[in-house]
Motif scaffolding. Sequence first.
Motif, PDB file in Angstrom:
ATOM      1  N   HIS A   1      23.185  72.249  80.839  1.00  0.00           N
ATOM      2  CA  HIS A   1      22.925  71.184  79.987  1.00  0.00           C
ATOM      3  C   HIS A   1      23.821  69.811  80.487  1.00  0.00           C
ATOM      4  CE1 HIS A   1      24.846  69.286  76.353  1.00  0.00           C
ATOM      5  NE2 HIS A   1      23.538  69.519  75.970  1.00  0.00           N
ATOM      6  N   HIS A   2      25.057  70.149  80.719  1.00  0.00           N
ATOM      7  CA  HIS A   2      26.093  69.183  81.190  1.00  0.00           C
ATOM      8  C   HIS A   2      25.483  68.535  82.346  1.00  0.00           C
ATOM      9  CE1 HIS A   2      28.494  70.527  77.919  1.00  0.00           C
ATOM     10  NE2 HIS A   2      29.606  69.978  78.232  1.00  0.00           N
ATOM     11  N   LEU A   3      25.136  69.125  83.681  1.00  0.00           N
ATOM     12  CA  LEU A   3      24.869  68.543  84.707  1.00  0.00           C
ATOM     13  C   LEU A   3      23.622  67.622  84.456  1.00  0.00           C
ATOM     14  CD1 LEU A   3      25.555  71.530  87.088  1.00  0.00           C
ATOM     15  CD2 LEU A   3      26.999  69.381  87.022  1.00  0.00           C
ATOM     16  N   PHE A   4      22.749  68.286  83.792  1.00  0.00           N
ATOM     17  CA  PHE A   4      21.552  67.444  83.662  1.00  0.00           C
ATOM     18  C   PHE A   4      21.692  66.296  82.927  1.00  0.00           C
ATOM     19  CE2 PHE A   4      17.918  66.869  80.091  1.00  0.00           C
ATOM     20  CZ  PHE A   4      17.007  66.224  81.305  1.00  0.00           C
ATOM     21  N   LEU A   5      22.715  66.024  82.058  1.00  0.00           N
ATOM     22  CA  LEU A   5      23.116  64.903  81.302  1.00  0.00           C
ATOM     23  C   LEU A   5      23.973  63.766  81.933  1.00  0.00           C
ATOM     24  CD1 LEU A   5      23.223  66.189  77.535  1.00  0.00           C
ATOM     25  CD2 LEU A   5      21.288  64.777  78.642  1.00  0.00           C
ATOM     26  N   GLY A   6      24.499  64.413  83.044  1.00  0.00           N
ATOM     27  CA  GLY A   6      25.606  63.776  83.773  1.00  0.00           C
ATOM     28  C   GLY A   6      26.985  63.724  83.181  1.00  0.00           C
ATOM     29  N   ILE A   7      27.067  64.835  82.480  1.00  0.00           N
ATOM     30  CA  ILE A   7      28.508  65.095  81.825  1.00  0.00           C
ATOM     31  C   ILE A   7      29.402  65.825  82.574  1.00  0.00           C
ATOM     32  CG2 ILE A   7      29.698  65.864  79.801  1.00  0.00           C
ATOM     33  CD1 ILE A   7      27.242  65.485  77.934  1.00  0.00           C
ATOM     34  N   GLN A   8      30.591  65.494  83.059  1.00  0.00           N
ATOM     35  CA  GLN A   8      31.628  66.191  83.900  1.00  0.00           C
ATOM     36  C   GLN A   8      31.766  67.651  83.126  1.00  0.00           C
ATOM     37  OE1 GLN A   8      33.237  67.701  86.461  1.00  0.00           O
ATOM     38  NE2 GLN A   8      33.493  65.471  86.783  1.00  0.00           N
ATOM     39  N   PRO A   9      31.466  68.614  84.005  1.00  0.00           N
ATOM     40  CA  PRO A   9      31.350  70.040  83.452  1.00  0.00           C
ATOM     41  C   PRO A   9      32.551  70.658  83.761  1.00  0.00           C
ATOM     42  CG  PRO A   9      30.174  70.094  85.440  1.00  0.00           C
ATOM     43  CD  PRO A   9      30.546  68.504  85.270  1.00  0.00           C
ATOM     44  N   LYS A  10      33.746  69.920  84.372  1.00  0.00           N
ATOM     45  CA  LYS A  10      34.979  70.563  85.000  1.00  0.00           C
ATOM     46  C   LYS A  10      35.883  71.482  83.713  1.00  0.00           C
ATOM     47  CE  LYS A  10      38.455  67.539  85.671  1.00  0.00           C
ATOM     48  NZ  LYS A  10      39.080  66.479  86.831  1.00  0.00           N
ATOM     49  N   TYR A  11      35.804  70.955  82.502  1.00  0.00           N
ATOM     50  CA  TYR A  11      36.419  71.525  81.519  1.00  0.00           C
ATOM     51  C   TYR A  11      35.580  72.786  80.916  1.00  0.00           C
ATOM     52  CZ  TYR A  11      38.384  67.262  82.179  1.00  0.00           C
ATOM     53  OH  TYR A  11      39.298  66.385  82.967  1.00  0.00           O
ATOM     54  N   LEU A  12      34.528  73.064  81.292  1.00  0.00           N
ATOM     55  CA  LEU A  12      33.858  74.495  80.957  1.00  0.00           C
ATOM     56  C   LEU A  12      34.375  75.647  81.917  1.00  0.00           C
ATOM     57  CD1 LEU A  12      29.916  73.370  81.003  1.00  0.00           C
ATOM     58  CD2 LEU A  12      31.557  73.691  78.938  1.00  0.00           C
TER      59      LEU A  12
ATOM     60  N   VAL B   1      13.442  62.858  75.454  1.00  0.00           N
ATOM     61  CA  VAL B   1      13.958  64.119  76.108  1.00  0.00           C
ATOM     62  C   VAL B   1      15.016  64.421  75.224  1.00  0.00           C
ATOM     63  CG1 VAL B   1      15.142  65.109  77.730  1.00  0.00           C
ATOM     64  CG2 VAL B   1      13.691  63.496  78.281  1.00  0.00           C
ATOM     65  N   THR B   2      14.713  65.633  74.578  1.00  0.00           N
ATOM     66  CA  THR B   2      15.446  66.413  73.465  1.00  0.00           C
ATOM     67  C   THR B   2      16.298  67.465  74.266  1.00  0.00           C
ATOM     68  OG1 THR B   2      13.793  65.678  71.773  1.00  0.00           O
ATOM     69  CG2 THR B   2      15.545  67.470  71.205  1.00  0.00           C
ATOM     70  N   THR B   3      17.362  67.690  74.181  1.00  0.00           N
ATOM     71  CA  THR B   3      18.239  68.886  74.600  1.00  0.00           C
ATOM     72  C   THR B   3      18.470  69.464  73.443  1.00  0.00           C
ATOM     73  OG1 THR B   3      20.454  67.734  74.419  1.00  0.00           O
ATOM     74  CG2 THR B   3      19.311  67.733  76.616  1.00  0.00           C
TER      75      THR B   3
ATOM     76  N   LEU C   1      38.340  58.301  58.093  1.00  0.00           N
ATOM     77  CA  LEU C   1      37.372  57.024  57.354  1.00  0.00           C
ATOM     78  C   LEU C   1      36.740  57.452  56.127  1.00  0.00           C
ATOM     79  CD1 LEU C   1      36.045  55.048  60.481  1.00  0.00           C
ATOM     80  CD2 LEU C   1      38.113  54.581  59.070  1.00  0.00           C
ATOM     81  N   GLU C   2      36.708  58.704  55.835  1.00  0.00           N
ATOM     82  CA  GLU C   2      36.102  59.128  54.691  1.00  0.00           C
ATOM     83  C   GLU C   2      34.656  58.700  54.846  1.00  0.00           C
ATOM     84  OE1 GLU C   2      38.147  58.193  51.260  1.00  0.00           O
ATOM     85  OE2 GLU C   2      39.960  59.733  51.806  1.00  0.00           O
ATOM     86  N   ILE C   3      34.106  58.944  56.024  1.00  0.00           N
ATOM     87  CA  ILE C   3      32.658  58.692  56.087  1.00  0.00           C
ATOM     88  C   ILE C   3      31.936  59.699  56.676  1.00  0.00           C
ATOM     89  CG2 ILE C   3      32.692  56.105  55.924  1.00  0.00           C
ATOM     90  CD1 ILE C   3      32.594  56.126  59.036  1.00  0.00           C
ATOM     91  N   GLY C   4      30.707  59.650  56.779  1.00  0.00           N
ATOM     92  CA  GLY C   4      30.005  61.134  57.206  1.00  0.00           C
ATOM     93  C   GLY C   4      28.861  60.587  58.335  1.00  0.00           C
ATOM     94  N   LEU C   5      28.075  61.696  58.995  1.00  0.00           N
ATOM     95  CA  LEU C   5      26.954  61.103  59.799  1.00  0.00           C
ATOM     96  C   LEU C   5      27.245  59.979  60.588  1.00  0.00           C
ATOM     97  CD1 LEU C   5      24.282  61.635  56.985  1.00  0.00           C
ATOM     98  CD2 LEU C   5      24.876  63.092  58.929  1.00  0.00           C
ATOM     99  N   LEU C   6      28.347  60.269  61.619  1.00  0.00           N
ATOM    100  CA  LEU C   6      28.536  59.195  62.686  1.00  0.00           C
ATOM    101  C   LEU C   6      27.611  59.480  63.697  1.00  0.00           C
ATOM    102  CD1 LEU C   6      32.331  59.102  63.049  1.00  0.00           C
ATOM    103  CD2 LEU C   6      30.631  57.399  61.969  1.00  0.00           C
ATOM    104  N   GLU C   7      26.900  58.272  64.330  1.00  0.00           N
ATOM    105  CA  GLU C   7      26.216  58.412  65.521  1.00  0.00           C
ATOM    106  C   GLU C   7      27.137  57.841  66.866  1.00  0.00           C
ATOM    107  OE1 GLU C   7      23.140  55.595  64.855  1.00  0.00           O
ATOM    108  OE2 GLU C   7      22.085  56.899  63.340  1.00  0.00           O
ATOM    109  N   PHE C   8      26.645  58.202  67.867  1.00  0.00           N
ATOM    110  CA  PHE C   8      27.400  57.728  69.001  1.00  0.00           C
ATOM    111  C   PHE C   8      26.623  57.370  70.322  1.00  0.00           C
ATOM    112  CE2 PHE C   8      26.044  61.560  71.480  1.00  0.00           C
ATOM    113  CZ  PHE C   8      25.802  62.277  70.552  1.00  0.00           C
ATOM    114  N   GLY C   9      27.036  56.483  71.085  1.00  0.00           N
ATOM    115  CA  GLY C   9      26.365  56.053  72.377  1.00  0.00           C
ATOM    116  C   GLY C   9      26.411  56.954  73.457  1.00  0.00           C
ATOM    117  N   PHE C  10      25.493  57.201  74.064  1.00  0.00           N
ATOM    118  CA  PHE C  10      25.378  58.293  75.286  1.00  0.00           C
ATOM    119  C   PHE C  10      26.329  57.952  76.298  1.00  0.00           C
ATOM    120  CE2 PHE C  10      22.862  59.942  79.235  1.00  0.00           C
ATOM    121  CZ  PHE C  10      23.265  61.393  79.028  1.00  0.00           C
ATOM    122  N   ASP C  11      26.767  56.760  76.497  1.00  0.00           N
ATOM    123  CA  ASP C  11      27.686  56.393  77.634  1.00  0.00           C
ATOM    124  C   ASP C  11      29.238  57.120  77.138  1.00  0.00           C
ATOM    125  OD1 ASP C  11      26.007  54.940  79.110  1.00  0.00           O
ATOM    126  OD2 ASP C  11      26.412  53.301  78.067  1.00  0.00           O
TER     127      ASP C  11
END
Lengths: 627, 627
Positions: free
Chosen positions: A294-305, A336-338, B151-161
């Motif tokens: 999953h991490h490798l597919f998304l390009g996330i560093q898997p080192k800490y796994l 693409v949904t993981t 921040l006492e908020i919920g349902l945060l989103e995030f960027g893939f980067d």
Amino acid sequence: MGLSGLTVTFEPDGKKARVKAGTTVLQAAKEASVSIRSECGGRGVCGKCKGIIRSADAVSEMSSAEKKLLSQPEIEEGYRLSCQTRILSNVVVMVPSESRIEASKIEVYGVERKVEINPLVRKIHVELKKPTLSDVKPDLERLLEAIEEQLEIGLLEFGFDVLKELPETLRRSNWNVAVVLWNNRVINVESGDAADEMFGMAVDIGTSKIVCHLVDLKSGETVAVGSVENPQVLYGEDVVSRITYASMGNPNLNSLRKLVVDGIDKVFGEVCQKAGIDPNKVYEAVVVGNTAMHHLFLGIQPKYLALSPYTPAIKRSICLAAKNLDIDSMNPRGVVTTFPIIAGFVGADAVAAILATGMHESEDNALLVDIGTNTEIIMGNREDMICCSCASGPAFEGAHIKDGMKAVTGAIERLRITANLEVEYETIGVGKPRGLCGSAVIDAVAEMFKHGIIDYHGRFNPNGTTPRLKRTDGGLEFIIAWQNETATGKEITVTQKDIREIQLAKAAIYSGCSILMKKKKLSEKNVNTLFIAGAFGNYINPENAKVIGLIPDIPTAKIKFVGNTAVTGAKMALISRKARKSINSILRVVQYHELAADPNFNSEFINALYIPHKIIDRFSSIKKYLL
Amino acid sequence: MGLSGLTVTFEPDGKKARVKAGTTVLQAAKEASVSIRSECGGRGVCGKCKGIIRSADAVSEMSSAEKKLLSQPEIEEGYRLSCQTRILSNVVVMVPSESRIEASKIEVYGVERKVEINPLVRKIHVELKKPTLSDVKPDLERLLEAIEEQLEIGLLEFGFDVLKELPETLRRSNWNVAVVLWNNRVINVESGDAADEMFGMAVDIGTSKIVCHLVDLKSGETVAVGSVENPQVLYGEDVVSRITYASMGNPNLNSLRKLVVDGIDKVFGEVCQKAGIDPNKVYEAVVVGNTAMHHLFLGIQPKYLALSPYTPAIKRSICLAAKNLDIDSMNPRGVVTTFPIIAGFVGADAVAAILATGMHESEDNALLVDIGTNTEIIMGNREDMICCSCASGPAFEGAHIKDGMKAVTGAIERLRITANLEVEYETIGVGKPRGLCGSAVIDAVAEMFKHGIIDYHGRFNPNGTTPRLKRTDGGLEFIIAWQNETATGKEITVTQKDIREIQLAKAAIYSGCSILMKKKKLSEKNVNTLFIAGAFGNYINPENAKVIGLIPDIPTAKIKFVGNTAVTGAKMALISRKARKSINSILRVVQYHELAADPNFNSEFINALYIPHKIIDRFSSIKKYLL
């Protein structure tokens, strides 16, 4: 050839041969019982006997035949022709899938529960009113309001690419379009009325194989299945060597990412071609896999796994446009949904397995064992689930076993020892056997135990009188197939060391099950179903699995083999909103239990090394085999 | 030189000279009173006198000095040195801003209402607990839950980067990070604790100029302002020629998009440098502009804005990551927000103007006139607003006027005719005048009318006796500045044709106002405030504007000049959630009225051609000037 020869190791099977300097790789492969395609008999003409050699110094220089028959990208990747390449020192040769002649027995189907067909992808036909001077509503609002009215929904979102093309698309199609939605987001607007054609992919990125179902999202039916080897095997068969490679820097991480994306593109392309489907009509891919994949597919560093405390980067499901992941063989605006993951070693594939078996919807308690190099175990019911991961190792896949091999052509897959200590076995494919796959090793250990050839410590009975018991420098071995019965002309045996490997592996799995049962305060009697999943699981003899103490002593009638639940769980989410929603309830109730931090693990593990177990009362049904 | 010479047109001012073949471009520029930088006196040494010539055949071949002093990209874009380039046939020369020596009087400030400082961008310092074997929560969930708690908020989103870098960022910063949020989305995670530094850009993409405020999002203060010419002027001064160019295909559209993005990068870079701010600390840009600029900036084909029924592609506001728009001079993960638009010719700048003036919050009726090549008019109050767009043309910017010019150094910007028909005037900058900018042309027409030099048809009184009235082949002209007073050594005059241009322009604006007032059933008396906006508006004499009938007869005390409301409206949205929210209420109440479809438009327009108007009762306050 003497012991002073050179060692050639053939990957991905890990087979070895010792050869003299100057031997060709093709000859060495025959020596090692590795089948490499060769249509010209080693004359450097057919170009089929490709192997990948990453240490160029260990072999002879490239011949003119190789320069002619290999492409430039192949040469850069270290491809050679086995018949032309002579071995100069110890070397590792990767045999790419195109050069192999084996048909691997990979489970591409799994148990599938009936679900209502209601995919997140929708495709509808929309006819718009043309704008006039008295109705100058902008294009996007005109479209979205028409969709909202037609579907009786509100607050639609849209892709920026859709917006950019919209003025031209609407006018070119004379305000008559097919609109593709993913959830409440407009992802594509197409000219005309092809509202029937919508497809999706359910994908399991396994460490060894990428398995994929191409699904018609109107009917919910799988229209084609396919699988390819995970091209990351170039950088190691197991998860840890890939994590190690990736952790050396982002270029490495990116090349692993690119390999798996290439593999996905390849299998997507194949299934689309098989079914005669335009890849642009594939609008969603639901992807599962273990946490590292999953991490490798998304390009996330898997080192800490791989470093304590083994923390993943993300738990929740994420959705991205195909083009943002560089996937070319589906609609680039498709999604693409993981699947979400549970923990560092309990990945998206485990979530899919729960979904596929439905154990999260039942009041009854179930135990799910997904056997692989890492075995995931999940126990519980809709109220409460607990899971763990066991480092069961690759023994059940035939690795670390003297005559072990994968479940491919030539592998003995099941066996029985008769009363007069003869061995009856079945081999995959036609022809003589070359080794034992995991299920046969389990059978061998169980049968030897039943017949007193080994004792409950797993030790060979030194008083055994059968001629199949052979004494070697390394200790006793039991002969499964005589020299004249095998494809290699050598005996196929089970060694004392092989039995130890199996004991370690089964003890890991059993102690995981046992610890979870204790945590849940459940005994074998309270387990209504034992699901056995995994590519290899389907071929196990459940009785023998209990004889060696691999799984808890649960009546065979309660054991269900559920196959590749990873891909079928992904398919369920692909075709059913309800199934997808229920993933959240899975995540809410499932707790991860870290075996490495459990104070009982060591004693549980040590007791589980016995056959079937130190505390024999845990295996009442096995007592009949005790002498 | 005779009439048989060649015509050289200098853009963007549109100044022309007729010259003999072989004249250098630099000489021709002097002839046309166009100032081009030249530090070496035309010896081909300084390289400052750059001009862009797109018809290479119309001029001499490139000299070795040019090849040396111009860069390869410049040569490819048609750059030449004016002193080296000889004219061979009729030619258009674009003088790039770096070669001009004029200081343009561009309004970079506008009226600004006090708002609560509460930007959508937030930056907070977060300290996380390190994961342990008994707390293996994944990195993303660990971070998001800590922010949600803080921040006492919920349902945060995030960027893939953000996700992709998260494992490394968290560990490198020892679980101690500064988090940037945009609304409820995590857009950046930075090592350490620089939570104080957060900036934004308010940007108006004008057809001529890009104006930008760099705003400190903690204090809400503008810390630097800047403006650059919109580099799209290469493809035409006006919106229609750019739309025409873009509609010829996507490569054209993309090059216009790239030009405006380059301009934005340039002005962003300049203001950051001026203020000593790291561009990576700029997390949002709020962008306004007319509908064509808006479409070109986003890369949306604007073709249909110029074709009846003039439908835009989108109305609503959109938000994209800076990197997805190729903007390099702010944080690439920062958000670019475009204001919504109202109609094809009432753009995001008009929405910003309403926001800046606050007319959408008041019970009182206001009339807002944003004067430009297209003039937007908005009328109403918080209950109900109506708006339209008038094709007022470029006369008020000095174009299509014999001695007209932009409000740059050397332009007469205001004038008065005395009782004995002498002319008193003020010039921008030091030095002699070279022409008249829009405000001076209005003054000239009004003053001539007051003194009976022209009648209510706009015709010169043929019985006038002043020596300033000059008879030419083209008819009568009124001399504003004598030969010896000007920088060019030629008289600056107002011609009959100039007066006609002004009449057409002012009739377009007035009839727009009049039709909206009728639709709203309001008279001049019910208008509490008349806002005059636009880069040029601030310099108009409001009395004279009424004398010529440019604006309705509303008491001068009720007239407010509000300057560049586009950029200040953008700034308000940038720093205040409340202001941004109120954009929705603007869009809810404002109705677009298409003048082209109004049955009264023609008669309104024809009546408005008179000075001040055919129906003199509409301009009671002007009656005193009638003879």
